[in-house]
Design a protein around this motif. Structure first.
Motif, PDB file in Angstrom:
ATOM      1  N   ASP A  20     -12.198 -26.087   1.418  1.00  0.00           N
ATOM      2  CA  ASP A  20     -11.058 -25.096   1.124  1.00  0.00           C
ATOM      3  C   ASP A  20     -10.490 -24.797   2.270  1.00  0.00           C
ATOM      4  OD1 ASP A  20      -9.921 -22.931   0.169  1.00  0.00           O
ATOM      5  OD2 ASP A  20     -11.901 -21.619  -0.140  1.00  0.00           O
ATOM      6  N   GLU A  64      -2.939 -15.542  -2.176  1.00  0.00           N
ATOM      7  CA  GLU A  64      -4.048 -16.390  -1.577  1.00  0.00           C
ATOM      8  C   GLU A  64      -4.204 -16.131  -0.332  1.00  0.00           C
ATOM      9  OE1 GLU A  64      -4.417 -20.578  -2.280  1.00  0.00           O
ATOM     10  OE2 GLU A  64      -6.574 -20.426  -1.496  1.00  0.00           O
ATOM     11  N   ASP A  99       0.315 -18.415  -5.218  1.00  0.00           N
ATOM     12  CA  ASP A  99      -0.386 -19.256  -4.528  1.00  0.00           C
ATOM     13  C   ASP A  99       0.759 -20.160  -3.634  1.00  0.00           C
ATOM     14  OD1 ASP A  99      -1.765 -21.388  -3.490  1.00  0.00           O
ATOM     15  OD2 ASP A  99      -3.122 -21.304  -5.412  1.00  0.00           O
ATOM     16  N   ASP A 149      -0.785 -24.629  -3.997  1.00  0.00           N
ATOM     17  CA  ASP A 149      -1.985 -24.888  -4.868  1.00  0.00           C
ATOM     18  C   ASP A 149      -2.230 -26.377  -4.866  1.00  0.00           C
ATOM     19  OD1 ASP A 149      -3.669 -24.081  -7.013  1.00  0.00           O
ATOM     20  OD2 ASP A 149      -2.994 -25.532  -8.253  1.00  0.00           O
ATOM     21  N   GLY A 150      -3.353 -26.696  -4.573  1.00  0.00           N
ATOM     22  CA  GLY A 150      -3.602 -28.029  -4.210  1.00  0.00           C
ATOM     23  C   GLY A 150      -3.417 -28.325  -2.572  1.00  0.00           C
ATOM     24  N   THR A 151      -4.112 -27.635  -1.854  1.00  0.00           N
ATOM     25  CA  THR A 151      -3.746 -27.831  -0.438  1.00  0.00           C
ATOM     26  C   THR A 151      -4.492 -28.971   0.300  1.00  0.00           C
ATOM     27  OG1 THR A 151      -3.749 -25.240  -0.105  1.00  0.00           O
ATOM     28  CG2 THR A 151      -4.332 -26.528   1.889  1.00  0.00           C
ATOM     29  N   PRO A 154     -13.764 -25.691  -4.996  1.00  0.00           N
ATOM     30  CA  PRO A 154     -14.692 -25.853  -3.973  1.00  0.00           C
ATOM     31  C   PRO A 154     -15.881 -24.805  -4.429  1.00  0.00           C
ATOM     32  CG  PRO A 154     -12.542 -25.956  -2.934  1.00  0.00           C
ATOM     33  CD  PRO A 154     -12.396 -25.731  -4.627  1.00  0.00           C
ATOM     34  N   ALA A 175      -4.628 -26.895 -10.123  1.00  0.00           N
ATOM     35  CA  ALA A 175      -4.863 -26.155 -11.256  1.00  0.00           C
ATOM     36  C   ALA A 175      -3.550 -25.793 -11.825  1.00  0.00           C
ATOM     37  CB  ALA A 175      -5.672 -24.871 -11.136  1.00  0.00           C
ATOM     38  N   GLU A 217     -11.258 -25.651 -16.426  1.00  0.00           N
ATOM     39  CA  GLU A 217     -11.794 -25.391 -15.262  1.00  0.00           C
ATOM     40  C   GLU A 217     -12.797 -24.281 -15.194  1.00  0.00           C
ATOM     41  OE1 GLU A 217      -9.342 -27.088 -12.103  1.00  0.00           O
ATOM     42  OE2 GLU A 217     -10.645 -26.518 -10.506  1.00  0.00           O
ATOM     43  N   ASP A 259      -4.309 -19.390  -8.525  1.00  0.00           N
ATOM     44  CA  ASP A 259      -4.249 -20.635  -9.040  1.00  0.00           C
ATOM     45  C   ASP A 259      -3.738 -20.795 -10.491  1.00  0.00           C
ATOM     46  OD1 ASP A 259      -5.722 -21.431  -6.651  1.00  0.00           O
ATOM     47  OD2 ASP A 259      -7.573 -21.163  -7.791  1.00  0.00           O
TER      48      ASP A 259
HETATM   49  P1  2AM Z   1      -5.759 -24.249  -3.738  1.00  0.00           P
HETATM   50  O1  2AM Z   1      -5.348 -25.592  -3.492  1.00  0.00           O
HETATM   51  O2  2AM Z   1      -4.692 -23.185  -3.900  1.00  0.00           O
HETATM   52  O3  2AM Z   1      -6.874 -23.840  -3.153  1.00  0.00           O
HETATM   53  C1  2AM Z   1      -8.690 -27.710  -7.566  1.00  0.00           C
HETATM   54  O4  2AM Z   1      -9.299 -28.181  -8.804  1.00  0.00           O
HETATM   55  C2  2AM Z   1      -8.331 -26.146  -7.655  1.00  0.00           C
HETATM   56  O5  2AM Z   1      -9.227 -25.363  -7.103  1.00  0.00           O
HETATM   57  C3  2AM Z   1      -7.058 -26.257  -6.901  1.00  0.00           C
HETATM   58  O6  2AM Z   1      -6.141 -25.510  -7.770  1.00  0.00           O
HETATM   59  C4  2AM Z   1      -7.452 -25.180  -5.793  1.00  0.00           C
HETATM   60  O7  2AM Z   1      -6.427 -24.317  -5.344  1.00  0.00           O
HETATM   61  C5  2AM Z   1      -8.519 -24.696  -6.357  1.00  0.00           C
HETATM   62  N1  2AM Z   1      -9.338 -23.802  -5.261  1.00  0.00           N
HETATM   63  C6  2AM Z   1      -9.722 -24.128  -4.073  1.00  0.00           C
HETATM   64  N2  2AM Z   1     -10.197 -23.411  -3.332  1.00  0.00           N
HETATM   65  C7  2AM Z   1     -10.681 -22.572  -4.352  1.00  0.00           C
HETATM   66  C8  2AM Z   1     -11.428 -21.218  -4.153  1.00  0.00           C
HETATM   67  N3  2AM Z   1     -12.442 -21.080  -3.066  1.00  0.00           N
HETATM   68  N4  2AM Z   1     -11.592 -20.633  -5.387  1.00  0.00           N
HETATM   69  C9  2AM Z   1     -10.909 -20.789  -6.432  1.00  0.00           C
HETATM   70  N5  2AM Z   1     -10.168 -21.940  -6.446  1.00  0.00           N
HETATM   71  C10 2AM Z   1     -10.171 -22.819  -5.569  1.00  0.00           C
END
Ligand code: 2AM
Ligand code: CA
Length: 261
Positions: free
Chosen positions: A42, A71, A86, A89-91, A161, A192, A209, A216
């Motif tokens: 994360d 976020e 977000d 998304d997909g950091t 995560p 997502a 998911e 997200d």
């Molecule tokens: P993010 O990159 O904005 O954190 C991966 O399958 C997905 O999970 C991405 O969309 C990602 O978004 C998201 N994700 C990452 N950390 C998360 C968290 N702590 N709670 C919920 N979603 C998360």
């Protein structure tokens, strides 16, 4: 349901997301430094923070009556019309130089997704739309697919995560293993928002998911609905965007997938 001008709000959000997408693109493949938030998976980079700052200031100028939850900076959740932002998304993808990441801005009213914009700058692709007004990919109208058989279907899922923390009893791996043999193929690309857009434009036939955050999925779920898709939780009841258990599909495959998830 609302007397908001969804077309005007969507157009404003799209311009904001494009600007944020260009900002974020400047940092892509620059090996940006990152910090870990809740876990090793994360992450946050300076570009997540800068993108959210830009989006907040632009939305505050252009749509001052709409609340904002993001976020990185949070915000107050309520039934009132609210942008869920977000900034990337997909950091994890972004930080590793993978092109599947997106700026995502979705409008929720009383918890329901009504409008969304998603800009994936490294893919030069954007989606926008609102419920009742259709969905668009790079400005061209798009719809969910017409696939009726799982054996002809391309699906996507993800492993947030939160879900992957060791020993989680709700591990998505079991569902992945049940679905995989039934479908043509199954992708896991790590954003997502992007995955939901690929359901909205008919690339994927369905996506599910667990435990996603509202930011997200706010925009992507609005786009799936705008594109004629179906959205539920994993039991087939109305999806709750605050707990992030979702199945989004082209309608035809929905009932066949629910028992597998
Ligand atoms: P993010 O990159 O904005 O954190 C991966 O399958 C997905 O999970 C991405 O969309 C990602 O978004 C998201 N994700 C990452 N950390 C998360 C968290 N702590 N709670 C919920 N979603 C998360
Ligand atoms: Ca993010």
């Amino acid at each position: 349901m609302t007397d908001l001008d969804l077309a005007q709000l969507t157009a404003a959000a799209l311009e904001v997301a494009r600007e944020a997408g260009q900002l974020v693109l400047q940092g892509w493949r620059s090996r940006p430094s990152y910090e870990r938030k809740a876990s090793y998976a994360d992450l946050v980079t300076e570009f997540d923070l800068a993108s959210e700052r830009l989006i907040r200031s632009r939305l505050a100028e252009r749509t001052p009556s709409i609340a904002i939850v993001g976020e990185e900076q949070g915000g107050e959740r309520s039934e009132a019309p609210t942008w869920y932002v977000d900034p990337i998304d997909g950091t994890v993808n972004f930080a590793h130089g993978h092109p599947c990441f997106a700026v995502s801005i979705g409008l929720l009213v009383a918890g329901q997704p009504l409008a969304g914009v998603v800009v994936a700058p490294a893919l030069a692709t954007e989606w926008h739309g609102f419920v009742g007004g259709g969905a668009f990919r790079n400005g061209k109208a798009c719809r969910v697919s017409e696939t009726t058989e799982l054996s002809d279907a391309l699906l996507a899922t993800g492993f947030s995560p939160v879900m992957r923390r060791h020993g989680s009893p709700e591990d998505n791996v079991d569902a992945f293993c049940r679905v995989m043999p039934q479908v043509r193929d199954l992708r896991r690309c790590g954003s997502a928002a992007h995955d939901l857009c690929l359901v909205a434009d008919g690339t994927y036939d369905a996506y599910w998911e667990r435990k996603l955050a509202t930011w997200d999925i706010a925009a992507g779920t609005a786009l799936v609905l705008a594109a004629g898709g179906r959205l539920t939780n994993l039991q087939g009841a109305p999806a709750d965007l605050t707990n992030g258990y979702i199945l989004a599909s082209n309608h035809h495959l929905h009932d066949a997938l629910l028992p597998l998830l």
